[in-house]
Write a protein that holds these residues in place. Structure first.
Motif, mmCIF file in Angstrom:
data_model
loop_
_atom_site.group_PDB
_atom_site.id
_atom_site.type_symbol
_atom_site.label_atom_id
_atom_site.label_comp_id
_atom_site.label_asym_id
_atom_site.label_seq_id
_atom_site.Cartn_x
_atom_site.Cartn_y
_atom_site.Cartn_z
ATOM 1 N N GLU A 119 -0.844 -3.619 3.802
ATOM 2 C CA GLU A 119 0.151 -4.271 2.945
ATOM 3 C C GLU A 119 0.405 -5.703 3.408
ATOM 4 O OE1 GLU A 119 4.586 -3.419 1.035
ATOM 5 O OE2 GLU A 119 3.923 -2.282 2.798
ATOM 6 N N PHE B 125 -2.458 -7.708 2.177
ATOM 7 C CA PHE B 125 -2.341 -7.833 0.725
ATOM 8 C C PHE B 125 -1.390 -8.979 0.362
ATOM 9 C CE2 PHE B 125 -0.398 -6.712 -3.344
ATOM 10 C CZ PHE B 125 -1.475 -6.287 -4.104
ATOM 11 N N ASN B 126 -0.316 -9.111 1.118
ATOM 12 C CA ASN B 126 0.734 -10.083 0.782
ATOM 13 C C ASN B 126 0.514 -11.458 1.401
ATOM 14 O OD1 ASN B 126 2.310 -8.301 -0.786
ATOM 15 N ND2 ASN B 126 3.232 -7.430 1.047
ATOM 16 N N ARG C 128 -4.488 -14.865 -2.142
ATOM 17 C CA ARG C 128 -4.066 -13.581 -1.598
ATOM 18 C C ARG C 128 -4.236 -12.527 -2.691
ATOM 19 N NH1 ARG C 128 2.012 -14.894 -0.551
ATOM 20 N NH2 ARG C 128 1.656 -15.552 -2.702
ATOM 21 N N CYS C 129 -4.294 -11.267 -2.297
ATOM 22 C CA CYS C 129 -4.364 -10.195 -3.306
ATOM 23 C C CYS C 129 -3.182 -10.287 -4.258
ATOM 24 C CB CYS C 129 -4.366 -8.827 -2.629
ATOM 25 S SG CYS C 129 -5.783 -8.490 -1.584
ATOM 26 N N HIS D 132 -2.528 -9.670 -8.299
ATOM 27 C CA HIS D 132 -1.853 -8.380 -8.515
ATOM 28 C C HIS D 132 -0.371 -8.553 -8.179
ATOM 29 C CE1 HIS D 132 -5.580 -6.039 -9.057
ATOM 30 N NE2 HIS D 132 -6.110 -6.883 -8.176
ATOM 31 N N GLY E 152 1.244 -3.658 -9.376
ATOM 32 C CA GLY E 152 -0.034 -4.182 -8.916
ATOM 33 C C GLY E 152 -0.860 -4.861 -9.985
ATOM 34 N N LEU F 254 -6.678 -2.440 4.271
ATOM 35 C CA LEU F 254 -6.375 -2.781 2.885
ATOM 36 C C LEU F 254 -6.666 -1.597 1.966
ATOM 37 C CD1 LEU F 254 -5.479 -4.928 0.872
ATOM 38 C CD2 LEU F 254 -7.848 -5.753 0.780
ATOM 39 N N LEU G 72 -4.040 0.445 -0.512
ATOM 40 C CA LEU G 72 -4.250 0.582 -1.951
ATOM 41 C C LEU G 72 -4.233 2.050 -2.382
ATOM 42 C CD1 LEU G 72 -7.051 -2.100 -2.447
ATOM 43 C CD2 LEU G 72 -4.628 -2.296 -3.053
#
Length: 763
Positions: free
Chosen positions: A562, A565-566, A580-581, A585, A590, A659, A663
């Motif tokens: 997480e 992801f951030n 960034r993801c 999303h 998401g 990651l 998810l």
């Protein structure tokens, strides 16, 4: 402390307050799928019907078989979907969202125990010697075996299939059959990097189509070497109830499997199912003929003997519109049962509100309508949705539970006519009740054989990819720099859950709002567009459907994922820009808002990330489906998706694993505490362990903005109460001035040997 007599007086009036004040205000639409949701008592005096929206079991007296009389409504767990009779005093109910079994004492009309089972249980049967309870867990791909005396899980049997759901116990109790709900159909996608060039467009002004994948049969010799990791495609399993081992496996039964029935004379098993035609390329070629609606016969003697019986045999799919077909088609068969001799079988047509009557050869002899109007006319706002059946031993009376209208229909079989319909208690808001029919009504198609729910099964997905492109279409723009070609290649069916708050839809973001799906009715289903007001109602309904909770708990690895992801800027890039993801999303589920990616060589939407845990079907030693991750489902695992995509920077193995772990555990809009239940009897009411469990349930529910409610029996009276977190008391409703503490409730329960209370967390 209030006296017990005073408490009981409050109960009588408090129950009325609570049951009327809170109807609808906390309603959450999970659209949970029914299995065997109706059953007769062994002496045929009672009829048990699950009431999914009211989270209860309705018990009817059928002393007069043609006119069931409501005896009691018993509160159970969240979203009951199946019921099974253990003996004359006890029935068990499967709760799909609570992940539990409610054990009901019939003389007292109350749940006396709650048994926790696997995630998203689908069905339950009793079998074996001595009898045990077999309970399917869809997402865990297993069958739980529960010992009914001690109420403990004795065994967990892995089932190598995608969503094992409906069950059937043999008449001798020696076997249990398990039907795989999303069983697949031996199709797979060849990704665009390996597929041949697409055909030239029929529209001469169109440029060549972009590179795209193709759908193939896994047994096609041309592609067998490419498809080294082919799925098993095993659809129905037979379990020996003595050694709990799989003894038979049946393949090519169907794509989406519903209920099963054993022929009383031959012992053969009949399976209600649909077969997807996703190997047919392009939407115009599929128009009006998207699936076949079948009952498949499995030979008890020879597992290789599988005979498919088309419920719409002889229908001319080329004729659209086809009014005679609309008046007779059987769509999405969800249940099949036999009369005592096996000379006749009855099949529900969930999509067209009728019952098909079949002979022993599977030929449709007649159809019984569940409404009084023109059988060819759609009436989605009043759609019934017949889901499951029970037949009275006199063989004159057929009972039908209608999932969408939440009603019970009584059919006089001798007259082939519905003689009465009984509406059950229903807290479903009117806009949901009226809007859902547009998803499930096959009469909105040109011939009555297909609805939106044929692929979006129970508002979810079919686990397949489809190529719904159009070689004769036109270029169009969705706001991206690259115009979209009407030939788009295979794309996975997406779930209809969790759409609230979204603005753009489809993998290519080519639907700006849910109302823009209206063209699907004529273009794919061969019907007519809905009126604007109807399409708005349908769109509002779709926004109401929620995910179940993700059962996978957070881990240290997922927390690291997480964080990546951030924060990690080098996850993906476009030119010199790094992202960034969360930059794509960015919504809570998401999904992207306006961002596009190009993972299939075309502009695509950043899809929502909820529900990825349910797609772990293509990776591992046993591959139960050939559609995994990515827009076309070509990636067997998330790890493969993150590794092979041209849009991702190379990551360290540890980072990629973290990651991926995040998810898979991506939270849904439903907290894990929802549905959790603690049932307390007088024997344990005074114990500190019970107090701590209930206090923990209250804390978890309160922290997630959920409620805790009580149902049960105290002093011989049924009670319904709710927890007021502000005052830390239980009361009889928002308008009640009477309340009781947890300590007071448990103290009174400890003194009442006939009492029992269930505490449950609700949205």
């Amino acid at each position: 402390m209030k006296t017990l007599a005073g408490f009981l007086w409050l109960t009588l009036f408090g129950h009325l307050l609570w049951s009327t004040a809170c109807v609808g205000e906390d309603f959450v639409n999970f659209e949970s799928p029914h299995a065997h949701s109706i059953a007769l008592s062994d002496d045929h005096s009672l009829l048990f019907v699950v009431n999914t929206p009211a989270n209860s079991l309705s018990v009817y007296s059928i002393d007069n078989p043609r006119k069931p009389t409501l005896v009691s409504e018993i509160a159970v767990g969240l979203e009951p979907v199946s019921v099974a009779v253990r003996n004359s005093n006890e029935v068990w109910v499967v709760n799909h969202v609570s992940d539990s079994i409610s054990v009901i004492d019939l003389p007292r009309a109350v749940v006396v125990a709650t048994v926790q089972v696997g995630d998203r249980p689908g069905d339950l049967v009793f079998a074996g010697n001595p009898p045990q309870a077999f309970v399917s867990s869809m997402t865990e791909r297993s069958v739980y075996v529960v010992e009914p005396i001690r109420l403990q899980v004795a065994s967990i049997l892995p089932i190598p299939g995608n969503d094992p759901r409906t069950l059937l116990a043999s008449r001798d109790g020696n076997s249990v059959w398990v039907a795989i709900h999303r069983s697949g159909n031996q199709t797979a996608v060849i990704p665009h990097t390996m597929a041949p060039e697409p055909p030239l467009p029929a529209n001469e002004v169109l440029p060549k189509a972009p590179r795209q994948g193709i759908l193939v049969n896994i047994n096609d010799p041309q592609w067998k070497k490419v498809l080294r990791d082919s799925p098993t495609d095993e659809d129905v399993f037979e379990i020996n109830t003595t050694d709990l081992k799989i003894t038979r496996r049946y393949s090519t039964v169907g794509t989406i499997l519903f209920n099963l029935a054993e022929h009383p004379a031959t012992g053969d098993v009949w399976v209600a199912n649909t077969e997807a035609r996703n190997l047919v390329r392009f939407e115009p070629e599929l128009r009006g003929h998207v699936v076949d609606n079948n009952v498949t016969l499995l030979s008890r003697q020879d597992e290789a003997s599988v005979r498919v019986m088309d419920l719409n045999h002889g229908l001319d799919y080329r004729l659209l519109p086809n009014k005679p077909a609309l008046a007779s088609a059987l769509a999405q068969p969800t249940d099949v049962i036999f009369n005592q001799s096996g000379s006749l079988a009855y099949v529900t047509s969930f999509g067209t509100d009728r019952i098909g009557v079949l002979n022993q050869e599977g030929k449709v002899l007649k159809r019984i309508e569940l409404g009084d109007g023109d059988p060819a006319e759609a009436d989605p706002r009043n759609k019934r949705g017949p889901r499951a059946l029970a037949l009275h031993p006199s063989q004159n009376w057929l009972y039908v539970i209608n999932r969408l209208s939440n009603s019970l229909s009584v059919i006089d079989v001798s007259q082939s006519k519905m003689i009465t319909e009984i509406l059950m208690t229903d807290p479903t808001p009117a806009e949901i009740r009226e809007g859902r029919g547009y998803l499930f009504d096959a009469k909105l198609s040109g011939n009555g054989t297909v609805s939106c729910a044929s692929c979006h099964v129970d508002a979810d997905r079919d686990g397949l990819a489809w190529d719904l492109g159009d070689p004769g279409g036109d270029l169009f723009n969705n706001g991206s720099a690259t115009p979209l070609h009407p030939m788009k290649g295979p794309l996975l069916t997406q779930t209809l859950r969790g759409l609230a708050g979204e603005r753009i839809f489809h993998w290519r973001a080519d639907r700006p709002g849910l109302t823009s799906f209206n063209g699907t009715f004529p273009n794919l289903m061969g019907g007519n567009k809905l009126a604007d007001i109807d399409m708005e109602l349908f769109a509002d309904y779709m926004k109401s459907i929620r995910f179940h909770s993700n059962p996978l708990a957070e881990t240290a690895q997922s927390q690291q994922g997480e964080h990546l992801f951030n924060t990690e800027l080098a996850i993906a890039r476009e030119g010199k820009n790094k992202f960034r993801c969360i930059d794509c999303h960015k919504r809570s589920g998401g999904a992207g808002s306006t961002g596009f990616t190009g993972l299939i060589k075309q502009p695509t939407k950043a899809a929502q990330l909820r529900g990825l845990n349910e797609r772990l079907v293509f990776d591992g030693p046993i591959k139960v489906n050939s559609f995994g991750f990515g827009a076309d489902g070509a990636s067997a695992s998330l790890s493969t998706f993150l590794t092979n995509s041209h849009r991702f920077e190379k990551m360290a193995v540890e980072d990629r694993q973290a990651l991926e772990d995040f998810l898979i555990r991506f939270p849904t809009e439903t907290p894990n505490v929802v549905g959790k239940t603690i049932t307390v009897t007088p024997k344990h009411a005074a114990g500190q362990e019970v107090v701590q469990k209930i206090q923990s349930l209250i804390r978890d529910a309160t922290s997630e903005s959920c409620r805790v409610r009580i149902s049960g029996l105290l002093g011989g009276r049924t009670i319904r109460m709710g927890y007021d977190s502000e005052h830390q008391m239980f009361d009889f409703g928002p308008d009640s001035s009477q309340s009781l503490s947890l300590a007071s409730l448990l103290e009174q329960l400890a003194e009442d040997q006939t009492g029992v209370l269930s505490f449950i967390a609700v949205p």
